[in-house]
Design a protein around this motif. Structure first.
Motif, PDB file in Angstrom:
ATOM      1  N   THR A   1       4.901  -7.555  -6.836  1.00 31.38           N
ATOM      2  CA  THR A   1       5.983  -6.699  -7.338  1.00 31.38           C
ATOM      3  C   THR A   1       5.589  -6.124  -8.698  1.00 31.38           C
ATOM      4  N   ASP A   2       5.049  -6.982  -9.564  1.00 31.03           N
ATOM      5  CA  ASP A   2       4.716  -6.537 -10.924  1.00 31.03           C
ATOM      6  C   ASP A   2       3.562  -5.544 -10.958  1.00 31.03           C
ATOM      7  N   HIS A   3       2.572  -5.722 -10.063  1.00 28.31           N
ATOM      8  CA  HIS A   3       1.342  -4.924 -10.177  1.00 28.31           C
ATOM      9  C   HIS A   3       1.138  -3.904  -9.057  1.00 28.31           C
ATOM     10  N   LYS A   4       2.137  -3.778  -8.203  1.00 24.05           N
ATOM     11  CA  LYS A   4       2.017  -2.894  -7.041  1.00 24.05           C
ATOM     12  C   LYS A   4       1.529  -1.479  -7.409  1.00 24.05           C
ATOM     13  N   ASP A   5       2.234  -0.831  -8.318  1.00 29.57           N
ATOM     14  CA  ASP A   5       1.908   0.562  -8.643  1.00 29.57           C
ATOM     15  C   ASP A   5       0.509   0.680  -9.246  1.00 29.57           C
ATOM     16  N   GLU A   6       0.182  -0.250 -10.138  1.00 26.94           N
ATOM     17  CA  GLU A   6      -1.125  -0.224 -10.801  1.00 26.94           C
ATOM     18  C   GLU A   6      -2.257  -0.415  -9.782  1.00 26.94           C
ATOM     19  N   LEU A   7      -2.079  -1.366  -8.864  1.00 23.00           N
ATOM     20  CA  LEU A   7      -3.116  -1.648  -7.867  1.00 23.00           C
ATOM     21  C   LEU A   7      -3.334  -0.441  -6.947  1.00 23.00           C
ATOM     22  N   ILE A   8      -2.248   0.153  -6.491  1.00 24.88           N
ATOM     23  CA  ILE A   8      -2.363   1.294  -5.571  1.00 24.88           C
ATOM     24  C   ILE A   8      -3.034   2.482  -6.269  1.00 24.88           C
TER      25      ILE A   8
ATOM     26  N   LYS B   1      -8.074   5.701  -6.949  1.00 23.67           N
ATOM     27  CA  LYS B   1      -9.048   6.354  -7.833  1.00 23.67           C
ATOM     28  C   LYS B   1     -10.469   5.907  -7.492  1.00 23.67           C
ATOM     29  N   LEU B   2     -10.606   4.654  -7.084  1.00 24.06           N
ATOM     30  CA  LEU B   2     -11.935   4.132  -6.771  1.00 24.06           C
ATOM     31  C   LEU B   2     -12.540   4.758  -5.515  1.00 24.06           C
ATOM     32  N   ILE B   3     -11.692   5.032  -4.529  1.00 24.76           N
ATOM     33  CA  ILE B   3     -12.270   5.503  -3.253  1.00 24.76           C
ATOM     34  C   ILE B   3     -12.161   7.021  -3.046  1.00 24.76           C
TER      35      ILE B   3
ATOM     36  N   LYS C   1       3.438   8.433  11.099  1.00 25.89           N
ATOM     37  CA  LYS C   1       2.255   9.015  11.727  1.00 25.89           C
ATOM     38  C   LYS C   1       1.359   9.733  10.714  1.00 25.89           C
ATOM     39  N   ASP C   2       1.971  10.574   9.896  1.00 24.46           N
ATOM     40  CA  ASP C   2       1.156  11.373   8.977  1.00 24.46           C
ATOM     41  C   ASP C   2       1.268  10.887   7.541  1.00 24.46           C
ATOM     42  N   GLU C   3       1.413   9.589   7.394  1.00 23.58           N
ATOM     43  CA  GLU C   3       1.626   9.071   6.041  1.00 23.58           C
ATOM     44  C   GLU C   3       0.382   9.252   5.162  1.00 23.58           C
ATOM     45  N   SER C   4       0.645   9.265   3.855  1.00 24.92           N
ATOM     46  CA  SER C   4      -0.459   9.374   2.906  1.00 24.92           C
ATOM     47  C   SER C   4      -1.026   7.983   2.656  1.00 24.92           C
ATOM     48  N   LEU C   5      -2.196   7.954   2.023  1.00 23.80           N
ATOM     49  CA  LEU C   5      -2.812   6.670   1.673  1.00 23.80           C
ATOM     50  C   LEU C   5      -1.873   5.872   0.755  1.00 23.80           C
ATOM     51  N   GLU C   6      -1.287   6.553  -0.206  1.00 23.81           N
ATOM     52  CA  GLU C   6      -0.356   5.897  -1.143  1.00 23.81           C
ATOM     53  C   GLU C   6       0.793   5.231  -0.383  1.00 23.81           C
ATOM     54  N   THR C   7       1.372   5.985   0.571  1.00 22.11           N
ATOM     55  CA  THR C   7       2.524   5.465   1.321  1.00 22.11           C
ATOM     56  C   THR C   7       2.130   4.240   2.134  1.00 22.11           C
ATOM     57  N   PHE C   8       0.943   4.307   2.769  1.00 21.91           N
ATOM     58  CA  PHE C   8       0.529   3.165   3.577  1.00 21.91           C
ATOM     59  C   PHE C   8       0.280   1.929   2.705  1.00 21.91           C
ATOM     60  N   LEU C   9      -0.433   2.108   1.587  1.00 24.21           N
ATOM     61  CA  LEU C   9      -0.743   0.952   0.734  1.00 24.21           C
ATOM     62  C   LEU C   9       0.550   0.333   0.189  1.00 24.21           C
ATOM     63  N   ALA C  10       1.503   1.198  -0.141  1.00 27.55           N
ATOM     64  CA  ALA C  10       2.801   0.700  -0.636  1.00 27.55           C
ATOM     65  C   ALA C  10       3.512  -0.080   0.474  1.00 27.55           C
TER      66      ALA C  10
ATOM     67  N   TRP D   1      -9.825  -3.333  -0.494  1.00 30.00           N
ATOM     68  CA  TRP D   1      -8.368  -3.361  -0.694  1.00 30.00           C
ATOM     69  C   TRP D   1      -7.835  -4.790  -0.545  1.00 30.00           C
ATOM     70  N   LEU D   2      -8.280  -5.437   0.537  1.00 28.32           N
ATOM     71  CA  LEU D   2      -7.819  -6.806   0.794  1.00 28.32           C
ATOM     72  C   LEU D   2      -8.298  -7.740  -0.328  1.00 28.32           C
ATOM     73  N   GLY D   3      -9.565  -7.559  -0.737  1.00 27.69           N
ATOM     74  CA  GLY D   3     -10.124  -8.384  -1.810  1.00 27.69           C
ATOM     75  C   GLY D   3      -9.324  -8.242  -3.098  1.00 27.69           C
ATOM     76  N   LEU D   4      -8.934  -7.022  -3.384  1.00 31.96           N
ATOM     77  CA  LEU D   4      -8.175  -6.765  -4.613  1.00 31.96           C
ATOM     78  C   LEU D   4      -6.817  -7.478  -4.575  1.00 31.96           C
ATOM     79  N   ILE D   5      -6.073  -7.269  -3.500  1.00 25.41           N
ATOM     80  CA  ILE D   5      -4.741  -7.890  -3.476  1.00 25.41           C
ATOM     81  C   ILE D   5      -4.825  -9.413  -3.305  1.00 25.41           C
ATOM     82  N   HIS D   6      -5.831  -9.882  -2.575  1.00 24.66           N
ATOM     83  CA  HIS D   6      -5.978 -11.340  -2.434  1.00 24.66           C
ATOM     84  C   HIS D   6      -6.365 -11.977  -3.769  1.00 24.66           C
TER      85      HIS D   6
END
Lengths: 80, 192
Positions: free
Chosen positions: B176-183, B188-190, B79-88, B155-160
């Motif tokens: 798997t390789d780029h998950k942390d970097e992308l998130i 930082k962008l938004i 319910k109260d997740e952070s943006l980082e948690t949701f994107l992960a 977000w969708l454009g980036l991962i797609h």
């Protein structure tokens, strides 16, 4: 796990259910303020608005996608 | 109470959908129903007993895929997740279905119109969760003034982009390789 009959959202926590009532078949997002379920037209319009707001879709596309989704849901079977 | 016949029918239907999922993930959506029948170990005609047309098979498969993603994402989301948690959570769900999802986003334009609507509805579940997180962050004034659909589509454009060009960025699973970097960098962008 129950799934909302009006929008398909999985309901696992009490707060997912309308009025926090786990005996309800619809979710918090499909309930009106008095706890009753939104009508077909209300739900359809709110889903269209939401899809446009969050995905930027052209209105006709959003409407078709929402209809395709609602067609699958038990609450609206008789509307199609 | 289901009859033995109904149980058998449902089991065969599931077997065909499981096989179709694997065949389409490996070969793309131009794979034939013969290939699917072979993978499911059923006769070619059996497929059409359960799914009258190839389009119907694809649509049923996407609907099942959408329900799985929906449930999976909902279980991972709090319910109260952070943006980082949701994107992960979103990336973790996609990693589970990576080969199939990659095919789907690469070939969506050639799929039947009805399948495209199912695809939009799959994304609606993601946008619902992201919207909740962003609304909260906007109240706390930590997110830039960007329309919600641009936040979601970026977000969708980036991962797609990373998924459809996997070969540019990774030998194995690009998510798997780029998950942390992308998130990290998307945030930082938004964020202000």
């Amino acid at each position: 796990m129950k799934t909302c009959i009006a929008c398909g959202m999985p309901m696992k926590k009490e707060s997912d259910f309308a009025m926090g009532d786990t005996s309800k078949e619809y979710c918090v997002y499909c309930a009106k303020e008095d706890g009753s379920m939104q009508s077909f037209e209300e739900k359809k319009q709110s889903l269209i608005n939401f899809t446009i707001k969050t995905q930027g879709l052209e209105e006709t596309v959003a409407e078709k996608a929402v209809e395709a989704m609602m067609r699958q849901l038990p609450a609206w079977k008789t509307r199609f | 109470m289901k009859t033995k016949r109904q149980i058998q029918k449902e089991a065969t239907r599931k077997l065909i959908l499981d096989a179709a999922y694997q065949v389409y993930a490996n070969e793309g959506f131009s794979a034939t129903t013969n290939q699917i029948a072979k993978a499911a170990n059923v006769s070619h005609g059996t497929i059409f007993v359960h799914f009258p047309t190839v389009d119907n098979l694809i649509i049923c498969l996407l609907e099942r895929f959408g329900s799985e993603i929906n449930e999976h994402l909902h279980l991972l989301s709090e319910k109260d997740e952070s943006l980082e948690t949701f994107l992960a959570a979103h990336i973790n769900v996609l990693i589970c279905y990576e080969d199939f999802y990659k095919r789907l986003i690469s070939e969506i334009n050639s799929l039947p119109q009805e399948a495209k609507y199912v695809f939009i509805n799959i994304q609606s579940v993601v946008s619902l969760h992201l919207n909740q997180v962003i609304e909260r962050d906007k109240e706390q004034k930590v997110v830039k003034e960007i329309p919600m659909h641009i936040i979601f589509n970026s977000w969708l454009g980036l991962i797609h982009y990373y998924l459809t060009n996997n070969y540019l960025f990774a030998a194995g699973s690009v998510l798997t390789d780029h998950k942390d970097e992308l998130i990290l960098n998307y945030i930082k962008l938004i964020r202000k």
